[in-house]
Write an enzyme that holds these catalytic residues in place. Structure first.
Site, PDB file in Angstrom:
ATOM      1  N   GLY A 272     -10.261   3.788   5.938  1.00  0.00           N
ATOM      2  CA  GLY A 272      -9.116   3.325   6.729  1.00  0.00           C
ATOM      3  C   GLY A 272      -9.042   3.914   8.126  1.00  0.00           C
ATOM      4  O   GLY A 272      -9.444   5.049   8.378  1.00  0.00           O
TER       5      GLY A 272
ATOM      6  N   ASP B  95      -5.505  -4.039  10.806  1.00  0.00           N
ATOM      7  CA  ASP B  95      -5.803  -3.364   9.535  1.00  0.00           C
ATOM      8  C   ASP B  95      -5.339  -1.912   9.590  1.00  0.00           C
ATOM      9  O   ASP B  95      -6.010  -0.991   9.114  1.00  0.00           O
ATOM     10  CB  ASP B  95      -7.292  -3.453   9.207  1.00  0.00           C
ATOM     11  CG  ASP B  95      -7.564  -3.353   7.713  1.00  0.00           C
ATOM     12  OD1 ASP B  95      -6.621  -3.562   6.928  1.00  0.00           O
ATOM     13  OD2 ASP B  95      -8.706  -3.059   7.313  1.00  0.00           O
TER      14      ASP B  95
ATOM     15  N   ASN C 217       0.854  -1.185   0.000  1.00  0.00           N
ATOM     16  CA  ASN C 217       0.000   0.000   0.000  1.00  0.00           C
ATOM     17  C   ASN C 217       0.892   1.239   0.000  1.00  0.00           C
ATOM     18  O   ASN C 217       0.867   2.041   0.922  1.00  0.00           O
ATOM     19  CB  ASN C 217      -0.904  -0.037   1.239  1.00  0.00           C
ATOM     20  CG  ASN C 217      -1.938   1.067   1.236  1.00  0.00           C
ATOM     21  OD1 ASN C 217      -2.256   1.646   0.207  1.00  0.00           O
ATOM     22  ND2 ASN C 217      -2.464   1.390   2.409  1.00  0.00           N
TER      23      ASN C 217
END
Length: 419
Positions: free
Chosen positions: A326, A307, A97
């Site tokens: 997020g 996460d 990412n």
């Protein structure tokens, strides 16, 4: 460095004879030299004492994001690994990412080199496809040889079923594991939260549970045909748990994870349009939470992940529709899990995962390398920005009461102490 943990309660079911017993633990040059009822500290030894000192094997997180390279303002590898160490994690899997995305062996080498010298070990996931575009497979074999522990287009579904089929077949040649994000984009459409009563009331476009379950179902069908190893990261619905349980019963090599916030927070928390609650997969219903917790307890769900997804403030301080998905999660992961489960189960969950990704499993015995987390499971506090050491502060656990404090981590012949 030599360190002596005084009167630490050991939480480690694998060593039955000392599990839940208080012991002194002497660590010399990174190795557990002695575990005993009373050990005198040799010269030049750092003594660690705490009223309610507990120790376990080092914890592992199977899904974190940092920003580097490309988004260093969100989180550098250096600060990300220090945050992980402060949060109790001696091993983290790094999601692809960044910019550019890691889709070649040289990208994996860069990440491994950038993480050297830290208490926390970084295990990179390489992109499954070139540039994460879902068109053609990346250099899977070369990345595996360079240190990649799996292959994943982060938060992007493998839309082409044939590509997933080929990936699963190819990866078997070198015991590779393929990750597939559970979301059918055609069903999800422009949805941004769980489809249901709350989304209707708030006038927000919904992502049906079916968008996840169709993808899970398809992926498991392909896995049954190809064989190989499939990991489904961050499931969020009750039906996904059932589908994976049935696949495991058939003997398929499938594992899955759940994000810690999907166990605790629900779409009811969206009432204030707080963008920290905008996550993918979205927060679901209380029923989903209950089934996810049950799936975790009975072994259907293999891992809990933070996460951890740092985002700079301008990506969150906008209207809910326009905010990025997020939340950060490393710092709150233990405290949140420890609210749900007793300490033995919490630690068992936090120490799972290494074997699946081919990472050496540490032991808590004399003569083994020290890979340990020390903590106090009983402290209660309200999580605030003061508890965040990430560069980004986008946490959906802000103002939530959490239980348990990390005191430090010991790994790679290094010690990180929080107090």
């Amino acid at each position: 460095m030599n360190i002596l943990l005084k009167s630490a309660k050991i939480v480690n079911e694998a060593t039955k004879e000392i599990h839940l017993k208080k012991r002194d633990i002497l660590i010399k040059n990174g190795v557990i030299e002695k575990i005993g009822v009373q050990i005198d500290a040799p010269p030049k030894t750092k003594i660690v004492e705490h009223k309610n000192l507990h120790v376990s094997l080092g914890w592992m997180d199977t899904g974190v994001s940092f920003g580097e390279p490309g988004y260093e303002e969100r989180e550098t590898i250096d600060n990300g690994l220090q945050t992980a160490a402060r949060s109790g994690f001696t091993d983290v899997l790094l999601n692809p990412n960044s910019f550019p995305l890691p889709d070649s062996s040289s990208d994996i080498v860069f990440l491994k080199n950038a993480s050297k010298g830290h208490v926390t070990n970084l295990h990179p996931l390489g992109n499954l496809t070139v540039s994460g575009e879902g068109e053609s497979l990346a250099e899977l074999y070369d990345m595996k040889n360079a240190g990649a522990v799996g292959f994943y287009d982060f938060k992007h579904a493998v839309t082409n079923p044939n590509l997933l089929k080929i990936a699963l077949q190819y990866a078997q040649n070198f015991d590779g594991i393929v990750l597939s994000f559970p979301l059918d984009n055609h069903i999800a459409g422009k949805g941004i939260v769980n489809e249901g009563i709350v989304s209707t009331r708030l006038g927000l476009k919904g992502i049906p549970a079916m968008a996840e379950e169709l993808q899970v179902s398809r992926d498991l069908f392909i896995l049954e045909y190809t064989g190989g190893k499939l990991h489904i990261p961050t499931i969020s619905t009750a039906n996904s748990v059932k589908l994976i349980a049935a696949a495991k019963k058939k003997g398929l090599k499938v594992t899955c994870s759940v994000a810690v916030h999907n166990l605790i927070k629900t779409d009811d928390d969206l009432e204030d349009f707080e963008t920290h609650y905008k996550v993918l997969p979205p927060l679901r219903t209380t029923k989903d939470c209950k089934e996810l917790i049950k799936g975790l307890t009975n072994g259907t769900i293999d891992f809990v992940t933070s996460d951890h997804t740092p985002l700079n403030i301008e990506l969150k301080k906008v209207e809910f529709d326009n905010a990025d998905y997020g939340t950060i999660g490393l710092e709150s992961s233990f405290g949140a899990l420890n609210q749900l489960f007793d300490i033995e189960e919490t630690i068992e969950i936090l120490t799972r995962g290494r074997k699946t990704f081919g990472i050496e499993v540490p032991e808590l015995r004399e003569g083994t390398k020290a890979n340990l987390t020390i903590f106090d499971p009983n402290t209660e506090y309200t999580f605030s920005e003061d508890h965040i050491s990430s560069s980004s502060k986008n946490s959906l656990f802000l103002n939530t009461v959490l239980k348990g404090t990390v005191l430090g981590t010991i790994s790679n012949n290094q010690v990180h102490l929080n107090h």
